[in-house]
Design an enzyme around this catalytic site. Structure first.
Site, PDB file in Angstrom:
ATOM      1  N   MET A 144       0.791  -1.258  -0.028  1.00 14.19           N
ATOM      2  CA  MET A 144       0.001   0.026  -0.088  1.00 14.19           C
ATOM      3  C   MET A 144       0.795   1.345   0.023  1.00 14.19           C
ATOM      4  SD  MET A 144      -3.191  -0.901  -0.024  1.00 14.19           S
ATOM      5  CE  MET A 144      -3.777   0.613   0.297  1.00 14.19           C
ATOM      6  N   ARG A 145       2.152   1.206  -0.058  1.00 17.30           N
ATOM      7  CA  ARG A 145       3.081   2.329   0.007  1.00 17.30           C
ATOM      8  C   ARG A 145       2.624   3.266  -1.161  1.00 17.30           C
ATOM      9  NH1 ARG A 145       7.784   0.360   1.715  1.00 17.30           N
ATOM     10  NH2 ARG A 145       7.625   1.076   3.918  1.00 17.30           N
ATOM     11  N   ALA A 146       2.758   2.644  -2.300  1.00 15.58           N
ATOM     12  CA  ALA A 146       2.343   3.314  -3.612  1.00 15.58           C
ATOM     13  C   ALA A 146       1.206   4.263  -3.465  1.00 15.58           C
ATOM     14  CB  ALA A 146       2.394   2.530  -4.797  1.00 15.58           C
TER      15      ALA A 146
END
Length: 673
Positions: free
Chosen positions: A274-276
């Protein structure tokens, strides 16, 4: 102190300047990775950025840059009282590729810690970079143990120093900026994902722009102070715009419509985790603030995707970073009308700044078309020609290059003995990190204390030294350095037979697939690689030793085949490559991988010449393995004979697979010549 090149005087490189400025507006974006060829103003632009950042308020006398309004309660220099504090310019701290661990995280005075129980701590670069920029030039060449420390600090926002039960912790939140030339090797995926944005840069091919680059560079070199003064107004304007965007940032609204576009884009491009999504959201918000808007538009989401996603889509080191912009536009269009548009449908707000006005749009950096009469350049135009090597011995019978078959996981090939080369994951070596195998007196500064050996050395002298109380009286002569064993990276030199006997398309496809698999293994084990090919009447160095395994894969993919088999020429050329590389990097041990069916047909007495060339490797104790490519029901066993001459081991293509039960190849065993 030297005068830095003005940020606004850098010619072109709009994406690079925009990515850096977005991080100046919102440090939460997570930093920038700048990829590109040499001489493209990467380092110049990064070093110029710090002059545009607002000043930082700090606690007076604190070595760890604590904020006076909210000081770190566990600061080694604390505790601090809440107060007005003082201000200082933002710092840009450079981490050299060859830095030691102590230089990065700081060092404890072990002698005082043991004898007095005092945490005497000398801060490192992570402390200096707190609330500033940590810049790593050639970040892809950074040693693995330093990468691990950077990952920990970036993830936790703090640095921990642990030495034999003595601990020090301090805050370390920084903007991570790295530059790299992909030809010199790729980054570990874990570190690659820590960079919020990535930018690809290249030198302009427009003559007028290149002229302006040279003009500004020469003017700056002749009079740095005068050149910077001519750009002072432009620098001040950008600095003020950064401050204004920072103030506006909390007011920017990221509506449900923009969030859905962000989520749909990340899902469509199958990025991991989910970092993107989070980085895209922060980047789109920063773009809106930079443009002077309080609503995130679809164009902000698109620009954020182009900056935040390319480096997160790579599945292996041979995949080129990048995005399919048609697919991106289709995804954004599909989700453009879902949910709250976040203000994208109402562009008639009279209070909204004109995107074509002085502020520019969200995707536009400040113009560099300022003073030009005496300009110099932030970009050094000189770069390698990047030309592909032309194959030797081309002629009749040459066939088009075959595509490599699907790569597979290979067995571990390692160099025997105990080395002392660069940290890696292939062969056994004495390293700064790994399992402790013993102790010795330190040579120079103590880095890894062996506590038991130190206490054992000091214990017999306590009465003579007049020990009283609980402390142990420790002298410098008592200290013992731990000796550790880990793994090193090697130079894996591929010597590939591209002659007519290997030219059957299905066979060469399997051979290239095997070499590609070994290249992937070399990437994972942090090796340098080189490629020598031979066919026709000669051998050539298709790729000199480098850390860029994707460059080797590209040369392999276009390798043509055909002609006779000058095996001796290939071995002699490989021997010369190793001789030169030994002078450049004597600590890195080589592993020679010869990919051939063992035939020798080029030149007079080809078999005898090949045998003599092979015995040179055996005489010098060079580790080698021969990948036997012979196929068919009738086999001559020539590759096995060659392995015997080399003093190495022969392995078939099937035995090279990690899941093969045909053979077990763990180490390359040297045989008696």
């Amino acid at each position: 102190m030297s005068t830095p090149f003005p940020f606004t005087a850098v010619v072109g490189q709009e994406d690079l300047r925009l990515a850096l400025l977005l991080n100046a507006v919102s440090p939460a974006v997570g930093g920038v990775l700048v990829r590109g060829e040499k001489g493209t103003a990467k380092s110049t632009a990064v070093r110029a950025l710090s002059a545009l950042l607002p000043e930082v308020a700090v606690v007076p006398g604190c070595r760890f840059s604590c904020a006076p309004a909210a000081p770190d309660p566990s600061c080694p220099d604390g505790p601090h009282e809440v107060g007005p504090g003082t201000t200082r310019p933002s710092r840009m701290v450079e981490l050299p590729v060859g830095a030691s661990e102590d230089r990065l995280v700081g060092a404890l005075d072990i002698e005082r810690a043991l004898a007095e129980g005092v945490k005497a701590f000398e801060p490192g670069l992570l402390a200096d970079a707190h609330r500033g920029i940590l810049y790593v030039d050639e970040v892809n060449l950074l040693h693995d143990h330093l990468v691990d420390l950077l990952l920990d600090a970036a993830a936790m926002g703090a640095s921990y120093v642990e030495r034999e039960g003595v601990s020090v912790r301090h805050a370390s939140k920084f903007l991570l900026v790295g530059t790299m030339n992909p030809e010199e090797g790729e980054l570990r995926p874990q570190l690659l994902d820590r960079f919020g944005l990535t930018v690809e840069v290249a030198a302009s091919r427009e003559p007028d722009q290149r002229v302006e680059v040279v003009r500004r560079r020469l003017a700056y070199d002749d009079d740095p102070a005068g050149f910077s003064a001519r750009w002072a107004d432009e620098e001040s304007a950008v600095r003020q715009r950064v401050v204004a965007a920072r103030k506006l940032l909390p007011s920017v609204r990221l509506g449900d419509g923009a969030l859905r576009q962000i989520a749909a884009t990340c899902a469509a491009f199958e990025v991991d985790g989910m970092r993107a999504d989070i980085v895209m959201a922060r980047t789109a918000t920063a773009l809106a603030a930079w443009a002077g808007r309080t609503d995130v538009l679809a164009e902000d989401v698109r620009q954020a995707a182009l900056l935040a996603l390319p480096h997160r889509r790579r599945r292996n080191p041979f995949d080129a970073p990048g995005l399919d912009e048609d697919k991106l536009d289709e995804t954004l269009e599909e989700f453009s009308g879902s949910g709250d548009s976040g203000g994208s449908e109402d562009s008639g707000n009279d209070d909204e700044p004109d995107p074509d006005g002085p502020g520019g749009g969200g995707g536009q950096p400040p113009s560099s078309d300022g003073p030009q009469a005496d300009g110099g350049s932030g970009a050094q135009p000189e770069a390698g020609d990047g030309g592909e090597p032309q194959p030797s011995g081309a002629g009749a019978g040459e066939q088009a290059a075959a595509r490599a078959s699907e790569p597979f996981r290979t067995k571990v090939l390692s160099v025997p003995g105990l080395g002392e080369g660069a940290a890696g994951r292939r062969s056994r070596a004495r390293t700064e990190h790994g399992r402790t195998t013993g102790a010795r007196r330190p040579q120079g500064a103590l880095t890894k204390l062996h506590l038991a050996a130190t206490v054992q050395a000091a214990a017999p002298h306590q009465r003579a030294r007049g020990r009283s109380g609980r402390g142990l009286v420790v002298r410098r002569d008592d200290l013992r350095q731990a000796t550790r064993e880990g793994r090193e990276g090697n130079l894996v030199l591929f010597v590939v037979d591209a002659s007519g006997s290997m030219a059957a398309r299905q066979r060469m496809s399997a051979v290239k697939g095997a070499v590609l698999s070994l290249l992937l293994d070399a990437y994972q084990r942090r090796d340098k690689v080189g490629l020598v090919t031979f066919r026709g009447s000669a051998a050539e160095v298709a790729l000199p030793p480098t850390s860029s395994v994707d460059a080797a894969a590209a040369r392999l993919e276009t390798l043509p085949t055909g002609g006779r088999t000058p095996l001796a020429a290939g071995l002699l050329r490989a021997h010369e490559v190793l001789r030169v590389e030994r002078l450049r990097d004597p600590a890195r041990r080589p592993l020679v991988v010869v990919v051939t069916d063992g035939r020798a047909t080029g030149g007079p007495e080809p078999v005898a010449l090949a045998g003599r060339a092979a015995r040179l490797f055996a005489a010098e104790g060079l580790a080698s393995v021969v990948v036997d490519c012979e196929s068919g029901p009738v086999r001559l066993g020539l590759a096995g004979q060659l392995a015997g001459e080399l003093g190495g081991t022969a392995v078939t293509l099937d035995e090279l697979r990690a899941d093969s039960i045909a053979g077990l190849v763990k180490d390359v065993q040297r045989r008696a010549a």
